[in-house]
Design a protein around this motif. Structure first.
Motif, short mmCIF file in Angstrom:
data_model
loop_
_atom_site.label_atom_id
_atom_site.label_comp_id
_atom_site.label_asym_id
_atom_site.label_seq_id
_atom_site.Cartn_x
_atom_site.Cartn_y
_atom_site.Cartn_z
N SER A 58 0.83 -1.21 0.00
CA SER A 58 0.00 0.00 0.00
C SER A 58 0.87 1.26 0.00
CB SER A 58 -0.92 0.00 1.22
OG SER A 58 -0.15 0.13 2.39
N ALA A 59 0.33 2.32 -0.57
CA ALA A 59 1.06 3.59 -0.64
C ALA A 59 1.48 4.05 0.75
CB ALA A 59 0.19 4.64 -1.32
N LEU A 60 0.59 3.94 1.72
CA LEU A 60 0.92 4.39 3.07
C LEU A 60 2.11 3.64 3.64
CD1 LEU A 60 0.28 6.22 5.46
CD2 LEU A 60 -1.43 4.53 6.20
N SER A 61 2.32 2.40 3.23
CA SER A 61 3.44 1.62 3.77
C SER A 61 4.79 2.26 3.47
CB SER A 61 3.40 0.18 3.25
OG SER A 61 3.78 0.13 1.89
N VAL A 92 -6.20 10.23 7.75
CA VAL A 92 -4.91 10.04 7.07
C VAL A 92 -5.14 9.27 5.76
CG1 VAL A 92 -2.71 8.79 7.18
CG2 VAL A 92 -3.45 10.22 9.11
N GLY A 93 -5.99 8.25 5.81
CA GLY A 93 -6.30 7.50 4.60
C GLY A 93 -6.90 8.37 3.51
N VAL A 94 -7.72 9.32 3.90
CA VAL A 94 -8.33 10.24 2.92
C VAL A 94 -7.25 11.14 2.33
CG1 VAL A 94 -9.99 12.10 2.57
CG2 VAL A 94 -10.59 10.14 4.01
N VAL A 95 -6.34 11.63 3.15
CA VAL A 95 -5.24 12.47 2.66
C VAL A 95 -4.41 11.67 1.63
CG1 VAL A 95 -3.07 13.61 3.29
CG2 VAL A 95 -5.10 13.92 4.72
N VAL A 96 -4.10 10.43 1.96
CA VAL A 96 -3.33 9.59 1.03
C VAL A 96 -4.09 9.42 -0.28
CG1 VAL A 96 -2.42 7.26 0.64
CG2 VAL A 96 -2.03 8.40 2.84
N ARG A 97 -5.39 9.16 -0.21
CA ARG A 97 -6.19 8.98 -1.43
C ARG A 97 -6.16 10.23 -2.30
NH1 ARG A 97 -10.61 10.98 -2.96
NH2 ARG A 97 -11.43 11.42 -0.89
N ILE A 98 -6.35 11.39 -1.70
CA ILE A 98 -6.35 12.63 -2.46
C ILE A 98 -5.01 12.81 -3.17
CG2 ILE A 98 -6.45 15.15 -2.30
CD1 ILE A 98 -8.45 14.75 0.07
N TRP A 139 0.57 1.72 14.66
CA TRP A 139 -0.80 2.21 14.88
C TRP A 139 -1.76 1.89 13.75
CZ3 TRP A 139 -1.49 3.16 19.67
CH2 TRP A 139 -0.49 3.76 20.44
N PHE A 140 -1.28 1.76 12.53
CA PHE A 140 -2.16 1.57 11.37
C PHE A 140 -2.24 0.08 11.02
CE2 PHE A 140 -0.99 5.93 11.24
CZ PHE A 140 -2.04 6.59 10.65
N LEU A 141 -3.46 -0.41 10.82
CA LEU A 141 -3.68 -1.83 10.57
C LEU A 141 -3.72 -2.17 9.08
CD1 LEU A 141 -4.17 -4.54 11.94
CD2 LEU A 141 -6.61 -4.01 11.96
N ARG A 142 -4.48 -1.41 8.31
CA ARG A 142 -4.65 -1.66 6.87
C ARG A 142 -4.65 -0.33 6.13
NH1 ARG A 142 -7.82 -5.30 9.20
NH2 ARG A 142 -9.67 -3.99 9.32
N ALA A 143 -4.35 -0.41 4.83
CA ALA A 143 -4.37 0.80 4.01
C ALA A 143 -4.78 0.44 2.59
CB ALA A 143 -3.00 1.47 4.01
N GLU A 144 -5.43 1.40 1.95
CA GLU A 144 -5.90 1.23 0.58
C GLU A 144 -4.74 0.96 -0.38
OE1 GLU A 144 -8.47 0.73 -2.28
OE2 GLU A 144 -9.29 1.57 -0.44
N ARG A 145 -5.01 0.12 -1.38
CA ARG A 145 -4.07 -0.15 -2.46
C ARG A 145 -4.48 0.68 -3.68
NH1 ARG A 145 -0.76 -4.54 -2.65
NH2 ARG A 145 0.16 -3.16 -4.22
N TYR A 146 -3.49 1.09 -4.47
CA TYR A 146 -3.71 1.94 -5.64
C TYR A 146 -3.04 1.34 -6.86
CZ TYR A 146 -5.26 5.30 -2.21
OH TYR A 146 -5.96 5.91 -1.19
N GLU A 147 -3.52 1.76 -8.04
CA GLU A 147 -2.87 1.40 -9.29
C GLU A 147 -2.87 2.63 -10.19
OE1 GLU A 147 -5.17 -1.87 -10.74
OE2 GLU A 147 -6.88 -0.61 -11.28
N ARG A 148 -1.89 2.70 -11.07
CA ARG A 148 -1.80 3.84 -11.98
C ARG A 148 -2.98 3.83 -12.92
NH1 ARG A 148 1.58 7.34 -11.43
NH2 ARG A 148 1.13 8.19 -13.47
N ILE A 149 -3.53 4.98 -13.19
CA ILE A 149 -4.65 5.10 -14.11
C ILE A 149 -4.25 4.61 -15.50
CG2 ILE A 149 -6.13 6.77 -15.31
CD1 ILE A 149 -6.23 8.35 -12.65
N ASP A 150 -3.02 4.90 -15.89
CA ASP A 150 -2.56 4.49 -17.23
C ASP A 150 -1.90 3.11 -17.23
OD1 ASP A 150 -0.25 5.24 -15.88
OD2 ASP A 150 0.40 6.70 -17.36
N GLY A 151 -2.09 2.35 -16.18
CA GLY A 151 -1.57 0.98 -16.11
C GLY A 151 -0.28 0.88 -15.32
#
Length: 170
Positions: A58-61, A92-98, A139-151
């Motif tokens: 995850s990006a947060l990692s 924090v997760g919302v900040v990372v997403r933005i 402190w953080f247990l899980r975090a969203e995973r992301y992928e590039r829009i263009d692959g």
């Protein structure tokens, strides 16, 4: 390399999810300004992208240990009611997403593990009780995973293994 994404308090509140965390922004004890200042850094944002691209995490990692090492953030997470600390961790997760979305990434709908939670009785209100006993983050247990829009530039190990198994069957 993309320019660093800067998020103001107002921009956060204009976000569809961010507006649901007005309680965090309006609580003077919450170190939300420190969170915004922490993420307002091109090198950290690059490490978030590298975590997804090169480490399949995850990006947060890519920055979570440094984030948790910020004195004001660690002090808050270790000493306040668990419901309040959960709200900060979610914000924090919302900040990372933005940040990730502005840098050309999209959510995958999957979460990546950041730690193994300590055994805590359900509903515990003890400050600092909800921490990890193993893994990458305290402190953080899980975090969203992301992928590039263009692959993504590389295929995942899972994708490569599935292809290898298919080729072996033929």
């Amino acid at each position: 390399m993309p320019r660093a994404v800067r998020i103001s308090r107002n921009e956060f509140l204009e976000d569809r999810q961010g507006r649901t965390f007005a309680d965090v922004l309006n609580d003077p004890e919450q170190p939300f300004d420190e969170v915004l200042a922490f993420f307002d850094n091109g090198e950290r944002q690059r490490r978030m992208e590298d975590a997804e691209t090169h480490h399949d995490r995850s990006a947060l990692s890519g920055v979570v240990r440094e984030l948790e090492g910020q004195p004001a953030i660690d002090q808050f997470l270790s000493s306040k009611d668990p419901r309040r600390t959960k709200r900060l961790r979610q914000a924090v997760g919302v900040v990372v997403r933005i940040i990730m979305e502005r840098r050309g990434w999209k959510k995958t709908g999957k979460k990546g593990s950041l730690g193994v939670r300590a055994n805590v009785a359900r509903g515990t209100r003890t400050p600092g009780a909800y921490h990890n006993t193993g893994g990458l983050a305290f402190w953080f247990l899980r975090a969203e995973r992301y992928e590039r829009i263009d692959g993504m530039p590389f295929r995942s190990v899972k994708e490569r293994a599935e292809e290898s198994a298919r080729l072996s069957e033929n």
